[in-house]
Write a protein that holds these residues in place. Sequence first.
Motif, mmCIF file in Angstrom:
data_model
loop_
_atom_site.group_PDB
_atom_site.id
_atom_site.type_symbol
_atom_site.label_atom_id
_atom_site.label_comp_id
_atom_site.label_asym_id
_atom_site.label_seq_id
_atom_site.Cartn_x
_atom_site.Cartn_y
_atom_site.Cartn_z
ATOM 1 N N GLY A 10 0.835 -1.206 0.000
ATOM 2 C CA GLY A 10 0.000 0.000 0.000
ATOM 3 C C GLY A 10 0.866 1.251 0.000
ATOM 4 N N CYS A 11 0.709 2.071 -1.039
ATOM 5 C CA CYS A 11 1.622 3.208 -1.258
ATOM 6 C C CYS A 11 1.036 4.548 -0.840
ATOM 7 N N GLU A 12 -0.004 4.545 -0.031
ATOM 8 C CA GLU A 12 -0.526 5.844 0.394
ATOM 9 C C GLU A 12 0.510 6.604 1.240
ATOM 10 N N PRO A 13 1.190 5.945 2.182
ATOM 11 C CA PRO A 13 2.216 6.698 2.945
ATOM 12 C C PRO A 13 3.301 7.302 2.054
ATOM 13 N N ASP A 18 -0.971 12.598 5.537
ATOM 14 C CA ASP A 18 -2.067 11.996 6.307
ATOM 15 C C ASP A 18 -1.720 10.685 7.022
ATOM 16 N N TRP A 19 -0.461 10.316 7.038
ATOM 17 C CA TRP A 19 -0.035 9.132 7.793
ATOM 18 C C TRP A 19 1.082 9.498 8.776
ATOM 19 N N GLY A 20 1.041 10.747 9.271
ATOM 20 C CA GLY A 20 2.066 11.187 10.212
ATOM 21 C C GLY A 20 3.335 11.571 9.474
ATOM 22 N N VAL A 47 -4.672 10.493 -6.131
ATOM 23 C CA VAL A 47 -4.873 11.448 -5.032
ATOM 24 C C VAL A 47 -3.859 11.292 -3.884
ATOM 25 N N TYR A 48 -3.141 10.171 -3.809
ATOM 26 C CA TYR A 48 -2.199 9.978 -2.693
ATOM 27 C C TYR A 48 -1.018 10.947 -2.834
ATOM 28 N N GLY A 49 -0.985 11.899 -1.911
ATOM 29 C CA GLY A 49 0.066 12.920 -1.984
ATOM 30 C C GLY A 49 -0.133 13.793 -3.214
ATOM 31 N N VAL A 118 -11.984 3.007 -10.233
ATOM 32 C CA VAL A 118 -12.668 4.242 -9.854
ATOM 33 C C VAL A 118 -12.632 4.263 -8.329
ATOM 34 N N HIS A 119 -12.017 5.305 -7.769
ATOM 35 C CA HIS A 119 -11.677 5.321 -6.340
ATOM 36 C C HIS A 119 -12.917 5.322 -5.427
ATOM 37 N N TRP A 120 -13.861 6.205 -5.735
ATOM 38 C CA TRP A 120 -15.112 6.293 -4.974
ATOM 39 C C TRP A 120 -16.235 6.577 -5.960
ATOM 40 N N TYR A 197 -8.610 -3.825 1.645
ATOM 41 C CA TYR A 197 -7.768 -2.884 2.375
ATOM 42 C C TYR A 197 -8.330 -2.725 3.782
ATOM 43 N N ASN A 198 -7.665 -1.950 4.608
ATOM 44 C CA ASN A 198 -8.046 -1.764 6.019
ATOM 45 C C ASN A 198 -7.980 -3.070 6.823
ATOM 46 N N VAL A 199 -7.132 -3.957 6.357
ATOM 47 C CA VAL A 199 -6.969 -5.300 6.910
ATOM 48 C C VAL A 199 -6.394 -5.232 8.330
ATOM 49 N N LEU A 200 -5.502 -4.281 8.571
ATOM 50 C CA LEU A 200 -4.926 -4.098 9.922
ATOM 51 C C LEU A 200 -5.618 -2.955 10.677
ATOM 52 N N LEU A 201 -6.744 -2.508 10.119
ATOM 53 C CA LEU A 201 -7.487 -1.394 10.735
ATOM 54 C C LEU A 201 -6.549 -0.249 11.153
ATOM 55 N N ASN A 202 -5.811 0.232 10.175
ATOM 56 C CA ASN A 202 -4.878 1.347 10.371
ATOM 57 C C ASN A 202 -3.828 1.044 11.437
ATOM 58 N N GLY A 203 -3.451 -0.210 11.549
ATOM 59 C CA GLY A 203 -2.408 -0.592 12.505
ATOM 60 C C GLY A 203 -2.956 -1.130 13.822
ATOM 61 N N ARG A 220 -4.088 10.631 9.944
ATOM 62 C CA ARG A 220 -5.545 10.507 9.895
ATOM 63 C C ARG A 220 -6.116 9.863 11.171
ATOM 64 N N ARG A 221 -5.276 9.085 11.850
ATOM 65 C CA ARG A 221 -5.766 8.407 13.040
ATOM 66 C C ARG A 221 -6.112 9.384 14.156
ATOM 67 N N SER A 222 -5.634 10.634 14.031
ATOM 68 C CA SER A 222 -6.022 11.647 15.021
ATOM 69 C C SER A 222 -7.472 12.089 14.787
ATOM 70 N N VAL A 271 -4.168 -5.339 0.658
ATOM 71 C CA VAL A 271 -3.317 -4.144 0.559
ATOM 72 C C VAL A 271 -2.998 -3.684 1.966
ATOM 73 N N ILE A 272 -1.717 -3.583 2.271
ATOM 74 C CA ILE A 272 -1.332 -3.105 3.605
ATOM 75 C C ILE A 272 -0.387 -1.914 3.447
ATOM 76 N N GLY A 273 -0.706 -0.862 4.161
ATOM 77 C CA GLY A 273 0.140 0.340 4.108
ATOM 78 C C GLY A 273 1.488 0.047 4.751
ATOM 79 N N ILE A 274 2.561 0.419 4.056
ATOM 80 C CA ILE A 274 3.908 0.080 4.528
ATOM 81 C C ILE A 274 4.732 1.353 4.705
ATOM 82 N N LYS A 275 5.427 1.428 5.861
ATOM 83 C CA LYS A 275 6.289 2.583 6.123
ATOM 84 C C LYS A 275 7.753 2.201 6.288
ATOM 85 N N SER A 276 8.026 0.896 6.442
ATOM 86 C CA SER A 276 9.417 0.510 6.709
ATOM 87 C C SER A 276 9.700 -0.907 6.229
#
Length: 291
Positions: A10-13, A18-20, A47-49, A118-120, A197-203, A220-222, A271-276
């Motif tokens: 997942g390449c949104e970060p 919006d991911w800190g 739309v990501y970034g 189509v995203h939404w 997506y949202n498999v880890l519920l945003n971590g 976004r989690r805030s 799809v899982i968002g990855i930061k590291s």
Amino acid sequence: MNKISSICFGCEPLGGTDWGNVDIKAIEDAVNTALDLGLNFFDTAGVYGLGLSEKRLSRILGKRRHDVVIATKGGLRWDQSESKRKVILKDSSPESIRGDVESSLKRLKLDILPIFYVHWPDSNTKIEDTFFELLKLKNEGKIKSIGCSNFSAKQLDIASNVCKIEYVQLPVNILDGPPNKNISEICTNKKIKIIAYNVLLNGLLTGKFDQNSSFPKNDRRSRLSIFKGSTFLDALKKVDKLKIEAENVNNSLAHYSIDWVLKQENIISVVIGIKSTDQIIDNWSVKSNLI
Ligand SMILES: NC(=O)c1ccc[n+]([C@@H]2O[C@H](COP(=O)([O-])OP(=O)(O)OC[C@H]3O[C@@H](n4cnc5c(N)ncnc54)[C@H](OP(=O)(O)O)[C@@H]3O)[C@@H](O)[C@H]2O)c1
């Protein structure tokens, strides 16, 4: 098309918003590690970034971008004016969708988009008009596979009567339960594959958060209600119970949650968002992925 890996990066970060506070170099390293591990499926969106995720992914992959499956999304327009937070508008009109496909092709430096969702859904545009335009773009050789993201069963049914829908992307996780029955039925009948997506519920489903966890404003989690007040405390209790279930089968909560989603009907990849690098190594080692 290549057989896609059951873990999708997942390449949104990578878009940087919006991911800190994300470390783009750390994500670049994670992409390279993912490729070494055998992952071949990346999820991004215009739309990501605001275009940055696609541009960065293309740069990091270099020539390898032709050997993997990149899924991107369009149908969201952003207000270009400089404001604090960009205004995002749903627009799946034929002109806008065509423009989005052309822009993604340029940013990703590809001649054809392997998967375009189509995203939404956009309530101001007839679904038939959007997907007829996508069919034209497919016939012109600009898209390989067409997908719907966040569509209801009814909207999916309409779209799939206009053209072949190959993929549906929607949120699925062990806390909220299996995909909607009507959507599943359409997917089974029309041989549409589900990418969750949202498999880890945003971590949250890694079990790393507790009642003292807080998030910076640029995460976004805030804002998300699941991380607030009594809803958060209730979710943490459920997470604790799931942790015990996972431990009983010698699994980590994150792996148990990913495995559960991969076992659901029609779901072929998560799809899982990855930061590291650590995160991709951990997620890749899910048991069902290595079988
Ligand atoms: N179609 C759509 O509308 C839509 C919507 C949202 C997302 N997506 C796609 O799905 C991707 C994932 O987004 P999501 O909202 O579903 O989030 P998610 O995958 O449920 O959670 C991702 C977050 O979990 C944490 N994480 C991941 N692996 C971990 C590990 N092994 N150990 C510990 N923490 C880990 C990371 O954040 P921290 O390290 O900060 O905790 C990561 O950013 C996005 O990148 C995007 O490609 C699509």
